[in-house]
Design a protein around this motif. Structure first.
Motif, PDB file in Angstrom:
ATOM      1  N   GLY A  38       0.809  -1.213   0.000  1.00 15.31           N
ATOM      2  CA  GLY A  38       0.000   0.000   0.000  1.00 15.31           C
ATOM      3  C   GLY A  38       0.845   1.267   0.000  1.00 15.31           C
ATOM      4  N   ASP A  39       2.118   1.158   0.395  1.00 20.16           N
ATOM      5  CA  ASP A  39       3.033   2.299   0.402  1.00 20.16           C
ATOM      6  C   ASP A  39       3.940   2.331  -0.826  1.00 20.16           C
ATOM      7  OD1 ASP A  39       2.010   2.974   2.872  1.00 20.16           O
ATOM      8  OD2 ASP A  39       3.705   2.178   4.022  1.00 20.16           O
ATOM      9  N   ALA A  40       3.718   1.433  -1.764  1.00 17.91           N
ATOM     10  CA  ALA A  40       4.622   1.309  -2.912  1.00 17.91           C
ATOM     11  C   ALA A  40       4.642   2.585  -3.753  1.00 17.91           C
ATOM     12  CB  ALA A  40       4.207   0.128  -3.786  1.00 17.91           C
ATOM     13  N   LEU A  41       5.843   2.944  -4.214  1.00 16.58           N
ATOM     14  CA  LEU A  41       6.013   4.091  -5.100  1.00 16.58           C
ATOM     15  C   LEU A  41       6.195   3.662  -6.548  1.00 16.58           C
ATOM     16  CD1 LEU A  41       8.442   6.243  -2.917  1.00 16.58           C
ATOM     17  CD2 LEU A  41       5.963   6.510  -3.197  1.00 16.58           C
ATOM     18  N   TYR A  42       6.770   2.468  -6.780  1.00 17.30           N
ATOM     19  CA  TYR A  42       7.038   1.979  -8.132  1.00 17.30           C
ATOM     20  C   TYR A  42       6.727   0.490  -8.196  1.00 17.30           C
ATOM     21  CZ  TYR A  42       9.820   6.246  -8.419  1.00 17.30           C
ATOM     22  OH  TYR A  42      10.230   7.548  -8.388  1.00 17.30           O
ATOM     23  N   VAL A  43       6.333   0.054  -9.389  1.00 19.12           N
ATOM     24  CA  VAL A  43       6.150  -1.368  -9.637  1.00 19.12           C
ATOM     25  C   VAL A  43       6.530  -1.662 -11.083  1.00 19.12           C
ATOM     26  CG1 VAL A  43       3.712  -1.221 -10.306  1.00 19.12           C
ATOM     27  CG2 VAL A  43       4.609  -3.368  -9.357  1.00 19.12           C
ATOM     28  N   ALA A  44       7.117  -2.815 -11.299  1.00 19.04           N
ATOM     29  CA  ALA A  44       7.367  -3.332 -12.640  1.00 19.04           C
ATOM     30  C   ALA A  44       6.755  -4.724 -12.682  1.00 19.04           C
ATOM     31  CB  ALA A  44       8.866  -3.391 -12.932  1.00 19.04           C
ATOM     32  N   ASN A  45       5.746  -4.931 -13.522  1.00 22.62           N
ATOM     33  CA  ASN A  45       5.076  -6.222 -13.670  1.00 22.62           C
ATOM     34  C   ASN A  45       5.526  -6.858 -14.971  1.00 22.62           C
ATOM     35  OD1 ASN A  45       3.355  -6.065 -11.320  1.00 22.62           O
ATOM     36  ND2 ASN A  45       2.201  -4.512 -12.431  1.00 22.62           N
ATOM     37  N   ILE A  46       6.067  -8.033 -14.870  1.00 22.40           N
ATOM     38  CA  ILE A  46       6.574  -8.730 -16.050  1.00 22.40           C
ATOM     39  C   ILE A  46       5.842 -10.060 -16.156  1.00 22.40           C
ATOM     40  CG2 ILE A  46       8.611  -9.761 -17.131  1.00 22.40           C
ATOM     41  CD1 ILE A  46      10.278  -7.740 -15.435  1.00 22.40           C
ATOM     42  N   THR A  47       5.166 -10.268 -17.279  1.00 22.27           N
ATOM     43  CA  THR A  47       4.427 -11.502 -17.507  1.00 22.27           C
ATOM     44  C   THR A  47       5.167 -12.323 -18.544  1.00 22.27           C
ATOM     45  OG1 THR A  47       2.367 -10.317 -17.074  1.00 22.27           O
ATOM     46  CG2 THR A  47       2.190 -12.470 -18.146  1.00 22.27           C
TER      47      THR A  47
END
Length: 199
Positions: A74-83
């Protein structure tokens, strides 16, 4: 002389790594923010670089704070989702402060890529079907180093491997996960669909 970054073949897949940065966004120990690896919505079971992935897996790299060793998403600033496949589940972005660095698919091929951990001078071949292989295939810039606690254990393992008491067959099979396999078996194994990843 021992090799703290992998076995004698230059393979670091048996050495835990620590993800230091993605897209120049570095771990920030002062504010307790760092990169976490999730596979299919769950925290990675192993250290970065040691998690096998398969077609259909979604590897998420979250930059956030931690609480008792757990990511506070909930505090995340960045995400990289790789499928790893063409079909990805849509994830809603409930956090307005979250910047999505990557949310797409990658095609992993059988084989390896060359990687040199930060602070090391040895290039190593890494399996494409790993968490680090998926991150590499995404094209995102990243830095990973050998985990501090892995260096001493790996150095001891390398010293053991250099003992004169060890036979040639033992030396060829040690720490490769290929005990009892011949060269053709390992070639077949390297041609399978498998990749690794851990933060």
């Amino acid at each position: 002389m021992s090799n703290p970054t992998g076995d004698q073949t230059g393979n670091v897949s048996n050495v835990p790594l620590k993800l230091e940065s993605i897209q120049e966004i570095e771990n920030d120990r002062e504010f307790n923010k760092m990169w976490f690896v999730y596979i299919n919505g769950e925290p990675a079971q192993q250290d970065f670089g040691m998690n096998k992935v398969n077609e259909g897996d979604v590897i998420s790299f979250w930059y956030t704070t931690e609480d008792d060793g757990n990511a506070v998403l909930g505090d995340a600033l960045y995400v990289a989702n790789i499928t790893v496949v063409d079909e990805a589940e849509e994830q809603e972005n409930e956090n307005e402060d979250l910047t999505v660095l990557f949310d797409n698919t990658v095609n992993l091929t059988e084989g390896t890529f060359t990687f040199t951990p930060e602070g090391s001078n040895q290039e190593s071949e890494i399996d494409n079907f790993t968490d680090i292989g998926a991150l590499n295939a995404s094209g995102l810039e990243f830095v990973a180093s050998v985990m501090d606690n892995a260096t001493d254990d790996t150095s001891d393992d390398m010293d053991d491997m250099n003992n004169d008491d060890m036979g040639e067959d033992d030396t060829n099979n040690m720490d490769t996960g290929t005990e009892g396999m011949n060269e053709n078996d390992t070639d077949d194994m390297n041609g399978d669909d498998s990749t690794n990843n851990d933060m």
